[in-house]
Design an enzyme around this catalytic site. Structure first.
Site, PDB file in Angstrom:
ATOM      1  N   GLU A 107      11.772   2.087  14.419  1.00  0.00           N
ATOM      2  CA  GLU A 107      10.936   3.174  13.898  1.00  0.00           C
ATOM      3  C   GLU A 107       9.608   3.166  14.650  1.00  0.00           C
ATOM      4  O   GLU A 107       9.388   2.330  15.533  1.00  0.00           O
ATOM      5  CB  GLU A 107      10.688   2.995  12.397  1.00  0.00           C
ATOM      6  CG  GLU A 107       9.952   1.705  12.063  1.00  0.00           C
ATOM      7  CD  GLU A 107       9.706   1.504  10.574  1.00  0.00           C
ATOM      8  OE1 GLU A 107       9.558   2.493   9.834  1.00  0.00           O
ATOM      9  OE2 GLU A 107       9.642   0.328  10.168  1.00  0.00           O
ATOM     10  N   LYS A 156       6.533  -2.004   2.011  1.00  0.00           N
ATOM     11  CA  LYS A 156       5.310  -1.396   2.560  1.00  0.00           C
ATOM     12  C   LYS A 156       4.147  -2.366   2.371  1.00  0.00           C
ATOM     13  O   LYS A 156       3.231  -2.144   1.563  1.00  0.00           O
ATOM     14  CB  LYS A 156       5.033  -0.030   1.929  1.00  0.00           C
ATOM     15  CG  LYS A 156       4.098   0.815   2.791  1.00  0.00           C
ATOM     16  CD  LYS A 156       4.202   2.278   2.464  1.00  0.00           C
ATOM     17  CE  LYS A 156       3.195   3.137   3.203  1.00  0.00           C
ATOM     18  NZ  LYS A 156       3.299   3.113   4.660  1.00  0.00           N
ATOM     19  N   LEU A 165      10.917   1.005   7.332  1.00  0.00           N
ATOM     20  CA  LEU A 165      10.374   1.497   6.078  1.00  0.00           C
ATOM     21  C   LEU A 165      11.080   2.815   5.758  1.00  0.00           C
ATOM     22  O   LEU A 165      11.191   3.682   6.631  1.00  0.00           O
ATOM     23  CB  LEU A 165       8.867   1.750   6.210  1.00  0.00           C
ATOM     24  CG  LEU A 165       8.231   2.203   4.890  1.00  0.00           C
ATOM     25  CD1 LEU A 165       8.047   1.021   3.953  1.00  0.00           C
ATOM     26  CD2 LEU A 165       6.908   2.895   5.137  1.00  0.00           C
ATOM     27  N   TYR A 182       0.827  -1.207   0.000  1.00  0.00           N
ATOM     28  CA  TYR A 182       0.000   0.000   0.000  1.00  0.00           C
ATOM     29  C   TYR A 182       0.856   1.249   0.000  1.00  0.00           C
ATOM     30  O   TYR A 182       2.059   1.195   0.223  1.00  0.00           O
ATOM     31  CB  TYR A 182      -0.959   0.002   1.194  1.00  0.00           C
ATOM     32  CG  TYR A 182      -0.309   0.332   2.529  1.00  0.00           C
ATOM     33  CD1 TYR A 182       0.519  -0.578   3.176  1.00  0.00           C
ATOM     34  CD2 TYR A 182      -0.513   1.570   3.144  1.00  0.00           C
ATOM     35  CE1 TYR A 182       1.107  -0.269   4.393  1.00  0.00           C
ATOM     36  CE2 TYR A 182       0.070   1.881   4.372  1.00  0.00           C
ATOM     37  CZ  TYR A 182       0.881   0.962   4.982  1.00  0.00           C
ATOM     38  OH  TYR A 182       1.470   1.272   6.179  1.00  0.00           O
TER      39      TYR A 182
HETATM   40  N1  PDD Z   1       2.758   4.911   7.409  1.00  0.00           N
HETATM   41  N2  PDD Z   1       7.345   3.582   9.044  1.00  0.00           N
HETATM   42  C1  PDD Z   1       6.194   2.888   8.977  1.00  0.00           C
HETATM   43  C2  PDD Z   1       6.142   1.538   9.610  1.00  0.00           C
HETATM   44  C3  PDD Z   1       5.071   3.431   8.316  1.00  0.00           C
HETATM   45  O1  PDD Z   1       3.930   2.716   8.239  1.00  0.00           O
HETATM   46  C4  PDD Z   1       5.168   4.726   7.748  1.00  0.00           C
HETATM   47  C5  PDD Z   1       4.004   5.355   7.034  1.00  0.00           C
HETATM   48  C6  PDD Z   1       6.377   5.420   7.856  1.00  0.00           C
HETATM   49  C7  PDD Z   1       6.564   6.787   7.254  1.00  0.00           C
HETATM   50  O2  PDD Z   1       6.556   6.717   5.852  1.00  0.00           O
HETATM   51  P1  PDD Z   1       6.056   7.941   4.975  1.00  0.00           P
HETATM   52  O3  PDD Z   1       6.875   9.113   5.367  1.00  0.00           O
HETATM   53  O4  PDD Z   1       6.314   7.505   3.580  1.00  0.00           O
HETATM   54  O5  PDD Z   1       4.585   8.152   5.273  1.00  0.00           O
HETATM   55  C8  PDD Z   1       7.456   4.814   8.496  1.00  0.00           C
HETATM   56  C9  PDD Z   1       1.570   5.385   6.726  1.00  0.00           C
HETATM   57  C10 PDD Z   1       1.377   6.859   6.826  1.00  0.00           C
HETATM   58  C11 PDD Z   1       0.376   4.588   7.218  1.00  0.00           C
HETATM   59  O6  PDD Z   1       0.556   3.387   7.398  1.00  0.00           O
HETATM   60  O7  PDD Z   1      -0.702   5.148   7.396  1.00  0.00           O
END
Ligand code: PDD
Length: 286
Positions: free
Chosen positions: A179, A146, A204, A33
């Site tokens: 993270e 992801k 991620l 996703y």
């Molecule tokens: N999540 N780490 C994890 C485990 C994440 O699920 C996300 C993002 C990030 C940050 O990634 P980005 O800057 O590309 O949003 C780091 C999204 C927002 C979610 O699951 O809703």
């Protein structure tokens, strides 16, 4: 007019959007996703999200559900049909529908669904501070993909919320912070250095993280990619987290221990301003 979802080539009322019960996303979490911010009706860091989607699909050997060049147009149509000025697009690709069997099906067609919703992003630019709880990281070995398999993240986030915290920072067996459950973790060390973990297989590689690193490098702020421990984070001068749905959020407490003086740090304030400019400049009307 109500919300509209996209399901495998059709735009349907959100409340009626559905996939088959043998979609492998539903049965095996066999999919990937993206969450993309929309500001002033435009996608934020679109190319980064598309690049990461390509990588996630390729790592799991899932094909493109539509050609890569078509997807940006579909996302714009979702923004238009849902009249999104500020909000997010969620898009999910699964391996498709097939009789339940663990191994990949011979002929399933990858499935694409998208939802869009309005959400206040201007509010995020004020950098509302948050509290964080640390929990052990018990995810699988490939959090760099992801994938929609997010059960450990959900359990940890719930635990954080029950403790009155916004986010949980996950900690590996050696004591290193990996993270957040849906965000990346950063600190400014006691001697003033900006630190975030290298984007290895344990985290991620956030698109917000990537953009902020680029902004930091251009600004000349001293920055190091290396892991840090919970103890170091608690003794840090500042801490913050980054994600598409948080932008840059100050972390003022870790496990009920104040970070620095318990208020948003000066460098964090600067980085919030950098990121706000970054979002605004790429979404200005042409
Ligand atoms: N999540 N780490 C994890 C485990 C994440 O699920 C996300 C993002 C990030 C940050 O990634 P980005 O800057 O590309 O949003 C780091 C999204 C927002 C979610 O699951 O809703």
């Amino acid at each position: 007019m109500g919300r509209i979802a996209y399901v495998n080539g059709r735009y349907v009322p959100h409340g009626e959007a559905a996939v088959h019960i043998e979609d492998r996303g539903y049965q095996f979490a066999d999919g990937v996703y993206e969450v993309i911010a929309v500001y002033r009706g435009r996608l934020v860091d679109e190319q980064g999200h598309l690049d990461r989607l390509r990588r996630s699909l390729s790592e799991l050997e899932i094909g493109w559900p539509v050609s890569e060049s078509v997807l940006p147009g579909l996302m714009r149509e979702m923004i238009r049909r849902n009249r999104i000025d500020e909000g997010i697009i969620y898009l999910q690709v699964t391996r498709g529908v097939a009789t339940r069997d663990h191994a990949f099906p011979a002929r399933a067609k990858p499935a694409l669904v998208m939802t869009a919703r309005s959400r206040d992003l201007t509010g995020l630019m004020t950098g509302q501070p948050v509290r964080v709880l640390t929990v052990s990281d018990n995810r699988w070995g490939r959090p760099d993909i992801k994938s929609i398999s997010l059960l450990p993240n959900c359990l940890a986030k719930q635990k954080a919320h029950e403790a009155g915290c916004f986010e949980a920072w996950m900690v590996d067996r050696e004591g290193w912070v990996t993270e957040g459950t849906s965000s990346n973790a950063w600190i400014v060390t006691a001697d003033g250095k900006l630190v975030t973990r290298k984007a290895d297989m344990a985290i991620l590689n956030g698109i917000t993280r990537i953009s902020l690193i680029e902004l930091v490098r251009r600004s000349g702020v001293e920055f190091i990619e290396r892991p840090f421990t919970v103890a170091e984070a608690k003794e840090a001068r500042e801490a913050f987290l980054t994600s598409t749905t948080s932008f840059v959020k100050p972390v003022i407490e870790i496990d009920a221990h104040p970070v620095g003086d318990g208020r948003t740090g000066a460098l964090t304030e600067r980085l919030i301003a950098f990121f706000t400019d970054h979002v605004r400049s790429q979404t200005e009307a042409a």
